[in-house]
Design an enzyme around this catalytic site. Structure first.
Site, PDB file in Angstrom:
ATOM      1  N   SER A 165       0.820  -1.209   0.000  1.00 43.40           N
ATOM      2  CA  SER A 165       0.000   0.000   0.000  1.00 43.40           C
ATOM      3  C   SER A 165       0.860   1.267   0.000  1.00 43.40           C
ATOM      4  O   SER A 165       1.710   1.403  -0.862  1.00 43.40           O
ATOM      5  CB  SER A 165      -0.945  -0.060   1.204  1.00 43.40           C
ATOM      6  OG  SER A 165      -2.051   0.736   0.966  1.00 43.40           O
TER       7      SER A 165
ATOM      8  N   HIS B 229      -7.574  -5.561  -0.248  1.00 43.02           N
ATOM      9  CA  HIS B 229      -6.366  -4.798   0.076  1.00 43.02           C
ATOM     10  C   HIS B 229      -5.708  -5.371   1.339  1.00 43.02           C
ATOM     11  O   HIS B 229      -6.159  -5.102   2.451  1.00 43.02           O
ATOM     12  CB  HIS B 229      -6.828  -3.353   0.315  1.00 43.02           C
ATOM     13  CG  HIS B 229      -5.725  -2.370   0.449  1.00 43.02           C
ATOM     14  ND1 HIS B 229      -4.975  -1.950  -0.616  1.00 43.02           N
ATOM     15  CD2 HIS B 229      -5.250  -1.707   1.536  1.00 43.02           C
ATOM     16  CE1 HIS B 229      -4.084  -1.050  -0.203  1.00 43.02           C
ATOM     17  NE2 HIS B 229      -4.242  -0.891   1.106  1.00 43.02           N
TER      18      HIS B 229
HETATM   19  C1  GTR Z   1      -5.418   4.532   1.517  1.00 45.80           C
HETATM   20  C2  GTR Z   1      -4.788   5.355   0.443  1.00 45.80           C
HETATM   21  C3  GTR Z   1      -4.005   4.469  -0.478  1.00 45.80           C
HETATM   22  C4  GTR Z   1      -3.158   3.457   0.262  1.00 45.80           C
HETATM   23  C5  GTR Z   1      -3.773   2.967   1.544  1.00 45.80           C
HETATM   24  C6  GTR Z   1      -2.820   2.322   2.547  1.00 45.80           C
HETATM   25  O1  GTR Z   1      -6.214   5.277   2.357  1.00 45.80           O
HETATM   26  O2  GTR Z   1      -5.792   6.034  -0.246  1.00 45.80           O
HETATM   27  O3  GTR Z   1      -3.234   5.265  -1.349  1.00 45.80           O
HETATM   28  O4  GTR Z   1      -1.891   3.945   0.506  1.00 45.80           O
HETATM   29  O5  GTR Z   1      -4.381   3.974   2.253  1.00 45.80           O
HETATM   30  O6  GTR Z   1      -1.662   2.692   2.685  1.00 45.80           O
HETATM   31  O7  GTR Z   1      -3.306   1.428   3.249  1.00 45.80           O
END
Ligand code: GTR
Length: 414
Positions: free
Chosen positions: A252, A393
């Site tokens: 991420s 994610h």
């Molecule tokens: C989210 C963000 C992403 C990603 C994510 C993370 O809120 O929009 O770009 O980086 O966080 O790091 O878990």
């Protein structure tokens, strides 16, 4: 970076390929003067430094040089860790020449062998103690994001933090496959919130009278990537580590960070980004899922101030993210998406790898071995690789299995 005036919530998010605006990507093999880059030499001597300069100036910001001398303290070691199956090392790395300045606490697990160990270097979100139940791991002392479930209260770690992220860290499986794992908490380098760059590493490098980074200087992602370089400084000193076989991996925002670390620090032998999305592996010009405007608004400290010029204006940016991957060439790079993580634009991550491929080929190695987006859970593990996993994610043991299969092939040459 400064926030734009449009509230992020009012942005319409594109989740449909048909709504993606027409765009033309910059060609990584066309030089500033419009001529074609036709040799590895021209790439290495001119085009690569040119693109690197553009990413520094327009996106992540320029970081300072490494401190003059490498200073670290070994805080704790055990050759009987994890029920005798592993070696554990805990090392505090001084991040600046100032002995009272910030330190990066690195936790290392190594399998029991007398050979130098190929090792994954990965920043973590909740402190080293969050990755495993091992009671010998030091609790983080830096500021943490509040999260009761993870064991953070009043921005401080509690005992409950131990092992609270262990699902993402299959340590025993990594060691069994012959790899080491080195990890550090990203907040030791720069706490992940917007405070106008008053805390963390940035102020230690301000010129006299300076109070925040200049528009082309480092934001937090560049700072975290720089910190990975300091960890690498240490790994190079430790003969237990095969320092020519260190794979930098991140998830991420830390996947964006691992790509930038790999681009800026050629000592990383291979680079893996997991679900890195906007400002990571995904093409900005697609504006699919998270957009440049959205990310600069939600996280004004991640990129440099110049990057805000491209809010709603991606086409004006002289680079796009396939060129970030090209900066890693010819080293192995694996881009990992997740099917349900549409915010990170899986197809845009695939296309970045695809359009970085001509640079890999110019440098005499294979590019991405797929022309079209592969099916879910059908990894393309070429030297420039791409995989889309089922699910959301996250980092899962199956992801680590693929990282190791990739590293076996392209780092160990198995
Ligand atoms: C989210 C963000 C992403 C990603 C994510 C993370 O809120 O929009 O770009 O980086 O966080 O790091 O878990």
């Amino acid at each position: 970076a400064m926030s734009s005036t449009l509230p992020a919530q009012q942005e319409k998010v594109i989740y449909d390929e048909a709504e993606i605006p027409n765009f033309t990507l910059p060609d990584p093999l066309v030089a500033e003067d419009g001529t074609k880059v036709e040799s590895a030499q021209a790439w290495n001597e001119k085009q690569r430094p040119y693109l690197m300069g553009l990413f520094e100036r327009e996106v992540y910001g320029k970081a300072p040089a490494a401190p003059e001398k490498i200073s670290y303290k070994v805080i704790e070691t055990s050759d009987e860790a994890l029920d005798g199956t592993a070696r554990r090392r805990q090392v505090a790395i001084q991040l600046t020449d100032d002995p009272d300045g910030p330190v990066l606490n690195v936790l290392i697990y190594l399998p029991n062998t007398d050979k130098p160990v190929p090792t994954f270097m990965t920043l973590n979100f909740y402190g080293n103690a969050s990755i495993h139940d091992d009671p010998a791991i030091q609790l983080p002392e830096s500021w943490l994001r509040n999260n009761k479930d993870k064991g953070v209260e009043n921005h401080q770690a509690t005992e409950k933090i131990r092992g609270s992220s262990k699902g993402r860290w299959p340590v025993e499986m990594i060691l069994e496959k012959g790899y080491g794992l080195a990890t550090a908490y990203y907040g030791d380098i720069d706490p992940d919130f917007d405070d106008d760059f008053q805390n963390g590493i940035h102020p230690y490098f301000y010129a006299e009278g300076q109070t925040r980074p200049k528009p082309d200087e480092w934001g937090s992602i560049a700072a975290w990537a720089w910190g990975l370089g300091r960890a690498m400084d240490y790994l190079e000193q430790n003969p237990e580590i095969a320092s020519d076989k260190v794979v930098v991996m991140g998830h991420s925002r830390l996947g964006k960070t691992s790509l930038w670390a790999g681009a800026t620090d050629p000592r990383f032998a291979a680079v893996i980004s997991n679900n890195s999305g906007c400002g990571g592996a995904a093409l900005s010009r697609r504006r699919f899922g998270e957009s440049v405007q959205r990310i600069n608004t939600s996280f004004p400290h991640w990129f440099n101030d110049n990057f805000t010029q491209y809010n709603h204006n991606e086409d004006a940016c002289p680079v796009d993210q396939h060129e970030l991957i090209a900066l890693i060439a010819p080293r192995p790079c694996l881009v990992c998406s997740a099917e349900e993580d549409r915010w990170a634009d899986p197809h845009g991550e695939f296309l970045s790898a695809k359009y970085a491929s001509p640079v890999y080929r110019l440098l005499g190695v294979e590019g991405l071995a797929a022309e079209k987006m592969p099916a879910v859970d059908e990894p393309v593990l070429s030297r420039l690789g791409y995989v889309i996993r089922a699910g959301g994610h996250d980092v899962k043991p199956i992801d680590w299995q693929r990282y190791m299969e990739f590293a076996d092939a392209h780092v160990l040459g198995k």
